[in-house]
Design a protein around this motif. Structure first.
Motif, PDB file in Angstrom:
ATOM      1  N   ASN A 131     -21.413  55.792  80.829  1.00  0.00           N
ATOM      2  CA  ASN A 131     -21.800  56.857  80.982  1.00  0.00           C
ATOM      3  C   ASN A 131     -20.935  58.135  81.191  1.00  0.00           C
ATOM      4  N   ASP A 132     -19.985  58.067  80.226  1.00  0.00           N
ATOM      5  CA  ASP A 132     -18.642  58.917  80.430  1.00  0.00           C
ATOM      6  C   ASP A 132     -17.959  59.064  81.744  1.00  0.00           C
ATOM      7  N   GLN A 133     -18.156  58.193  82.447  1.00  0.00           N
ATOM      8  CA  GLN A 133     -17.283  58.099  83.923  1.00  0.00           C
ATOM      9  C   GLN A 133     -16.106  57.541  83.583  1.00  0.00           C
ATOM     10  N   PRO A 134     -15.030  57.847  84.297  1.00  0.00           N
ATOM     11  CA  PRO A 134     -13.782  57.440  84.291  1.00  0.00           C
ATOM     12  C   PRO A 134     -13.463  55.899  84.817  1.00  0.00           C
ATOM     13  N   ARG A 135     -12.855  55.310  84.295  1.00  0.00           N
ATOM     14  CA  ARG A 135     -12.669  53.806  84.622  1.00  0.00           C
ATOM     15  C   ARG A 135     -12.081  53.747  85.926  1.00  0.00           C
ATOM     16  N   PRO A 136     -12.360  52.929  86.995  1.00  0.00           N
ATOM     17  CA  PRO A 136     -11.576  52.764  88.090  1.00  0.00           C
ATOM     18  C   PRO A 136     -10.190  52.406  87.856  1.00  0.00           C
ATOM     19  N   TYR A 137      -9.510  52.860  88.721  1.00  0.00           N
ATOM     20  CA  TYR A 137      -7.940  52.528  88.837  1.00  0.00           C
ATOM     21  C   TYR A 137      -7.741  51.194  89.579  1.00  0.00           C
ATOM     22  N   ILE A 138      -7.126  49.888  88.887  1.00  0.00           N
ATOM     23  CA  ILE A 138      -7.159  48.879  89.520  1.00  0.00           C
ATOM     24  C   ILE A 138      -5.385  48.498  89.597  1.00  0.00           C
ATOM     25  N   SER A 139      -4.898  48.394  90.802  1.00  0.00           N
ATOM     26  CA  SER A 139      -3.324  48.335  90.820  1.00  0.00           C
ATOM     27  C   SER A 139      -2.817  46.958  90.527  1.00  0.00           C
ATOM     28  N   PHE A 140      -3.520  46.030  90.352  1.00  0.00           N
ATOM     29  CA  PHE A 140      -3.047  44.758  89.868  1.00  0.00           C
ATOM     30  C   PHE A 140      -3.801  44.090  88.753  1.00  0.00           C
ATOM     31  N   GLN A 141      -3.005  43.104  88.161  1.00  0.00           N
ATOM     32  CA  GLN A 141      -3.632  42.439  86.738  1.00  0.00           C
ATOM     33  C   GLN A 141      -4.740  41.451  86.880  1.00  0.00           C
ATOM     34  N   PRO A 142      -5.550  41.339  86.017  1.00  0.00           N
ATOM     35  CA  PRO A 142      -6.363  40.214  86.383  1.00  0.00           C
ATOM     36  C   PRO A 142      -5.838  38.849  86.041  1.00  0.00           C
ATOM     37  N   ASP A 143      -6.292  38.053  86.749  1.00  0.00           N
ATOM     38  CA  ASP A 143      -5.550  36.343  86.625  1.00  0.00           C
ATOM     39  C   ASP A 143      -6.733  35.649  85.984  1.00  0.00           C
ATOM     40  N   LEU A 144      -6.770  35.182  84.597  1.00  0.00           N
ATOM     41  CA  LEU A 144      -7.785  34.497  83.987  1.00  0.00           C
ATOM     42  C   LEU A 144      -7.328  32.941  84.747  1.00  0.00           C
ATOM     43  N   LEU A 145      -8.212  32.651  85.346  1.00  0.00           N
ATOM     44  CA  LEU A 145      -8.275  31.290  85.978  1.00  0.00           C
ATOM     45  C   LEU A 145      -9.236  30.272  85.414  1.00  0.00           C
ATOM     46  N   SER A 146      -8.910  29.050  85.440  1.00  0.00           N
ATOM     47  CA  SER A 146     -10.136  28.094  84.929  1.00  0.00           C
ATOM     48  C   SER A 146     -11.407  28.087  86.087  1.00  0.00           C
ATOM     49  N   TRP A 147     -12.517  27.499  85.797  1.00  0.00           N
ATOM     50  CA  TRP A 147     -13.509  27.358  86.412  1.00  0.00           C
ATOM     51  C   TRP A 147     -13.107  26.336  87.563  1.00  0.00           C
ATOM     52  N   ASP A 148     -12.244  25.343  87.318  1.00  0.00           N
ATOM     53  CA  ASP A 148     -11.885  24.415  88.289  1.00  0.00           C
ATOM     54  C   ASP A 148     -11.116  25.081  89.403  1.00  0.00           C
ATOM     55  N   GLU A 149     -10.066  25.944  88.867  1.00  0.00           N
ATOM     56  CA  GLU A 149      -9.358  26.647  89.991  1.00  0.00           C
ATOM     57  C   GLU A 149     -10.216  27.577  90.954  1.00  0.00           C
ATOM     58  N   VAL A 150     -11.225  28.454  90.258  1.00  0.00           N
ATOM     59  CA  VAL A 150     -12.114  29.227  90.724  1.00  0.00           C
ATOM     60  C   VAL A 150     -12.794  28.656  91.901  1.00  0.00           C
ATOM     61  N   ASN A 151     -13.467  27.401  91.429  1.00  0.00           N
ATOM     62  CA  ASN A 151     -14.323  26.554  92.187  1.00  0.00           C
ATOM     63  C   ASN A 151     -13.801  26.240  93.594  1.00  0.00           C
ATOM     64  N   GLU A 152     -12.439  25.863  93.651  1.00  0.00           N
ATOM     65  CA  GLU A 152     -11.613  25.655  94.838  1.00  0.00           C
ATOM     66  C   GLU A 152     -11.486  26.989  95.669  1.00  0.00           C
ATOM     67  N   MET A 153     -11.425  28.101  95.032  1.00  0.00           N
ATOM     68  CA  MET A 153     -11.170  29.595  95.733  1.00  0.00           C
ATOM     69  C   MET A 153     -12.608  29.777  96.466  1.00  0.00           C
ATOM     70  N   ILE A 154     -13.599  29.672  95.777  1.00  0.00           N
ATOM     71  CA  ILE A 154     -15.071  30.174  96.269  1.00  0.00           C
ATOM     72  C   ILE A 154     -15.885  28.976  96.627  1.00  0.00           C
ATOM     73  N   PRO A 155     -15.671  28.154  97.913  1.00  0.00           N
ATOM     74  CA  PRO A 155     -16.576  27.377  98.002  1.00  0.00           C
ATOM     75  C   PRO A 155     -17.901  27.731  98.474  1.00  0.00           C
ATOM     76  N   ARG A 156     -18.813  26.918  98.616  1.00  0.00           N
ATOM     77  CA  ARG A 156     -20.214  27.436  98.906  1.00  0.00           C
ATOM     78  C   ARG A 156     -20.185  28.079 100.373  1.00  0.00           C
ATOM     79  N   LYS A 157     -21.092  29.092 100.250  1.00  0.00           N
ATOM     80  CA  LYS A 157     -21.111  30.134 101.584  1.00  0.00           C
ATOM     81  C   LYS A 157     -19.987  31.319 101.613  1.00  0.00           C
ATOM     82  N   SER A 158     -19.029  31.202 100.578  1.00  0.00           N
ATOM     83  CA  SER A 158     -18.056  32.041 100.815  1.00  0.00           C
ATOM     84  C   SER A 158     -18.296  33.161 100.226  1.00  0.00           C
ATOM     85  N   THR A 159     -17.955  34.579 100.437  1.00  0.00           N
ATOM     86  CA  THR A 159     -18.473  35.778  99.990  1.00  0.00           C
ATOM     87  C   THR A 159     -17.248  36.573  99.287  1.00  0.00           C
ATOM     88  N   PHE A 160     -17.449  37.167  98.071  1.00  0.00           N
ATOM     89  CA  PHE A 160     -16.432  37.916  97.476  1.00  0.00           C
ATOM     90  C   PHE A 160     -17.127  38.966  96.691  1.00  0.00           C
TER      91      PHE A 160
END
Length: 189
Positions: A23-52
């Motif tokens: 919609n012609d809106q500028p992209r937000p500025y993000i000051s750090f790079q994305p980290d392409l992690l595997s599901w196994d790694e993310v699964n450990e980082m966000i256990p059930r009931k965690s928020t993000f």
């Protein structure tokens, strides 16, 4: 030659659709790079009931979620009614199975992912969202088939900035398949 023409057509198509989605809106500025992690790694980082936080790549809009379940990917719910409203706004006011490239923000980690916007199954939070929705990560699988979902995979690669590298390794037939899947992603409800 055919592969080059398909790549050019796909690039033009995706560029046009992305321009409309933003919609012609500028992209937000993000000051750090994305980290392409595997599901196994993310699964450990966000256990059930965690928020993000979930950040939509095309619109820059974000909302908070809580992980409720999921073994091959994360089953999540918007945290509040306002988060549900923001999510629905990202989908132009309608719930949809359409995949979207997103980042999830966990502490100081920005992780490429893919979500759809369709409530299904059970929900436990009083947030105005009738069920839960799914977020996939690199190596995620679906509940039903236990296989990875190509349309989620494409959106994860888009979020991670790896789509061009991926498409360069494919045959013309595979590129056409990605094109058809991407077209379906962008036009389905």
């Amino acid at each position: 030659m055919k592969k080059t023409l398909l790549l050019i057509f796909l690039f033009i198509f995706l560029s046009q659709k992305q321009a409309l989605a933003v919609n012609d809106q500028p992209r937000p500025y993000i000051s750090f790079q994305p980290d392409l992690l595997s599901w196994d790694e993310v699964n450990e980082m966000i256990p059930r009931k965690s928020t993000f936080t979930v950040i939509d790549i095309d619109s820059g809009q974000s909302f908070k979620v809580q992980r409720r379940a999921g073994s091959g990917h994360a089953d999540v719910q918007p945290l509040t009614k306002n988060d549900t409203k923001m999510m629905k706004n990202i989908y132009n006011g309608k719930w949809s199975w359409r995949r979207r490239a997103v980042f999830i923000l966990v502490d100081d980690r920005l992780i490429p992912a893919s979500m759809h916007g369709m409530p299904h199954g059970a929900g436990a939070i009083q947030n105005g969202f009738p069920g839960h929705f799914c977020i996939h990560f690199s190596g995620s699988t679906t509940h039903r088939t236990r296989k990875f979902d190509l349309s989620h995979h494409v959106m994860i690669l888009k979020a991670g900035g790896k789509f061009d590298d991926y498409i360069a390794t494919l045959s013309a037939k595979e590129i056409l398949n990605i094109f058809l899947i991407t077209t379906k992603i962008m036009t389905s409800n």
